[in-house]
Design an enzyme around this catalytic site. Sequence first.
Site, PDB file in Angstrom:
ATOM      1  N   SER B  54      38.459 -11.193  -5.919  1.00 28.57           N
ATOM      2  CA  SER B  54      39.887 -10.930  -6.111  1.00 28.57           C
ATOM      3  C   SER B  54      40.638 -11.924  -5.230  1.00 28.57           C
ATOM      4  CB  SER B  54      40.201  -9.489  -5.697  1.00 28.57           C
ATOM      5  OG  SER B  54      41.499  -9.141  -6.116  1.00 28.57           O
ATOM      6  N   GLU B  55      41.551 -12.688  -5.817  1.00 34.41           N
ATOM      7  CA  GLU B  55      42.106 -13.837  -5.089  1.00 34.41           C
ATOM      8  C   GLU B  55      43.003 -13.438  -3.911  1.00 34.41           C
ATOM      9  OE1 GLU B  55      42.427 -13.376  -8.383  1.00 34.41           O
ATOM     10  OE2 GLU B  55      44.465 -13.787  -9.099  1.00 34.41           O
ATOM     11  N   ASN B  56      43.337 -12.143  -3.816  1.00 35.51           N
ATOM     12  CA  ASN B  56      44.090 -11.717  -2.634  1.00 35.51           C
ATOM     13  C   ASN B  56      43.187 -11.507  -1.411  1.00 35.51           C
ATOM     14  OD1 ASN B  56      43.155  -9.492  -4.252  1.00 35.51           O
ATOM     15  ND2 ASN B  56      44.282  -8.125  -2.906  1.00 35.51           N
ATOM     16  N   SER B  96      40.274 -17.695   0.246  1.00 32.92           N
ATOM     17  CA  SER B  96      40.038 -17.247  -1.119  1.00 32.92           C
ATOM     18  C   SER B  96      40.167 -18.401  -2.115  1.00 32.92           C
ATOM     19  CB  SER B  96      41.037 -16.142  -1.459  1.00 32.92           C
ATOM     20  OG  SER B  96      40.831 -15.678  -2.766  1.00 32.92           O
TER      21      SER B  96
END
Lengths: 231, 226
Positions: B54-56, B96
Amino acid sequence: MKQIHTSFHEAVKDITDGSTIMVGGFGLVGIPENLILALRDSEVKHLTVISNNCGVDDWGLGLLLQNKQIDKMIGSYVGENKEFERQVLSGELEVELVPQGTLAERIRAGGAGIPAFYTPAGVGTPIAEGIEVRTFDNKEYLLQTALKADFSLVRAAVGDKMGNLIYRKTAQNFNPMIAAAGNVTIAEVEELVEPGTLPPAQIHTPGIYVQRLIEGKQEKRIEKLTITQHA
Amino acid sequence: MIKQNKFDKTSVRERIAKRAEQEIVSGSYVNLGIGMPTMVANYIQTGKEVVLQSENGLLGIGRFPYEEEVDPDLINAGKETVTAITGASYFSSAESFAMIRGGHIDLAILGGMEVSEKGDLANWMIPGKMIKGMGGAMDLVHGAKKIVVIMDHVNKNGDAKILKSCTLPLTGKNVVNRIITDRAVIDVEDKGLVLIEVAKGFSIEEIIESTDAALHVSESLRMGTY
């Protein structure tokens, strides 16, 4: 060594009209809630705000929008906010949309003394207009410049009085880079502890990046509650 | 005249998501885009070892939490509350996107508004409508080793979404490897688009008719695979 504040209003009182501020958080997670509330109350105007998102209508940076304190927003996704849309369409608010990874890296570069870098994100898209393109190994890249701020507002789970910070789970997000990219970095921490309490090897943001600390209690609003039902 | 979808919307999304799941190889790191791509996680076959990014700032997305497990500090990139799997890790947004840009993610499954025969993707902006922002999509399309776009084959008006060239502003140029729609699976190759699978209930002619770009029909084309 660090300024330890007990009043959020005091902590932000030298943020003046026209300042550029960076604010940590992804959606409403990891935002410095109380520092934003204090900025809202301070009535400071003409801010340039650098943050991944711009809150929702009635919380987070959305509060500064409501109060018409932001002139320009630099972020990657601003779709959760109707007031944002209204102000952009009416020309009150200028917006610069930046791919999320580029935004994170521009902020990282700002804190790390790197003036610019090349990234493939955005090649051949509207954001490439007017940006230098350079080819490395037959692949095109865009030149992107660093971002810095007069003031950086971050939130951490725990901080010590030397300014060392540890974030919790996905509340880390943009906070570490933003902490390093501000001339003055103000950390809102859920818990403020004495030096020596935090394991040195577990520090996310070393204290050198932080000038002010203040402990506060957050609401931690949930934007999209999604749950699994028990069978 | 292009036919309307033969199935209701929910079952169409489910069919696409289930077919997209077959793209996931056991042992891989995968990023699922917001919306329909997130649904793909619901269909991951038991026995497949997959780590979802998840890019967060989360490697190892778990299921949605039970009510008593909800943690406001733990969300996915769609801002939904999630859990983390055993062995997950948290990190900053810069880290990320370093792992995304650096080519460490094996597969990204993204939604699409339009895809061109050269693999250009448009999925973030409709001029004249309020722009919400591109989020991480422009970074993802250049970073993941394989980009699969999942979408309806035609739009609400029945117009083709797979085009000679995109009409909407691009998310990325020449980035898509495979397109999975409710009607077909199409690969983007140097020679152009290659039809490799046709979904149940559709004919090759119907796929060609509802696709604006020219299609090469693969010699190993499979019919009715999903």
